[in-house]
Write an enzyme that holds these catalytic residues in place. Structure first.
Site, PDB file in Angstrom:
ATOM      1  CG  HIS A   1       4.298  -4.595   2.171  1.00 40.56           C
ATOM      2  ND1 HIS A   1       3.704  -4.268   0.978  1.00 40.56           N
ATOM      3  CD2 HIS A   1       3.454  -5.439   2.804  1.00 40.56           C
ATOM      4  CE1 HIS A   1       2.543  -4.904   0.898  1.00 40.56           C
ATOM      5  NE2 HIS A   1       2.370  -5.619   1.983  1.00 40.56           N
ATOM      6  CB  CYS A   2       2.087  -0.976   6.243  1.00 43.90           C
ATOM      7  SG  CYS A   2       1.167  -0.917   7.786  1.00 43.90           S
TER       8      CYS A   2
END
Length: 145
Positions: free
Chosen positions: A95-96
């Protein structure tokens, strides 16, 4: 590139219809004489049933499925649950926090392109800043090194 990464679907796993539910909806459409066709895009968001349990495959979803303990849906074997987005994503990388999205199967190439262009931008800005600093240093001494 960050827009393509942030705005594209990372490969979210959607709930699948049970085969009997699909047959019931087709029978209901035939009774009302409506011209209705059901495609894969129509079955997203349907409630999960026990027919799509662990390790099973159906006519609608021919791949093996495993249950997710967090969101309680059957997902493909390569999918993982993202605890920030609360969804299962096919081939989840991470998850950025900068794009605010999961990086999965469908947007990983956009993400790598974003990282490549970001690296090129940082190198360019560093070179311009360094050349500007050197230019200012030579001009302060009267132009003589």
């Amino acid at each position: 590139m960050p827009c393509l990464t942030a705005c594209s679907d990372p490969g979210i796993v959607y709930r699948q219809l049970q085969e009997e539910t699909l047959e019931d909806s087709e029978a209901g459409a035939a009774q009302s004489h409506a011209n209705v066709t059901i495609s894969n895009s129509d079955i997203r968001g349907a409630p999960l049933t026990a027919a799509a349990g662990a390790g099973t495959s159906t006519a609608l979803n021919p791949t093996a499925q495993i249950p997710c303990s967090r969101c309680e849906l059957s997902r493909p074997v390569g999918a993982s649950h993202c605890y920030d987005c609360e969804v299962c994503v096919t081939d989840l990388d991470h998850h950025c926090p900068w794009t605010g999205k999961c990086i999965g199967k469908k947007n990983v190439y956009f993400f790598y392109s974003f990282l490549t262009f970001l690296t090129i931008h940082i190198i360019f800005v560093g070179c311009v800043t360094g050349m500007s600093a050197l230019n200012d240093a030579f001009h302060l001494d009267g132009g003589n090194p």
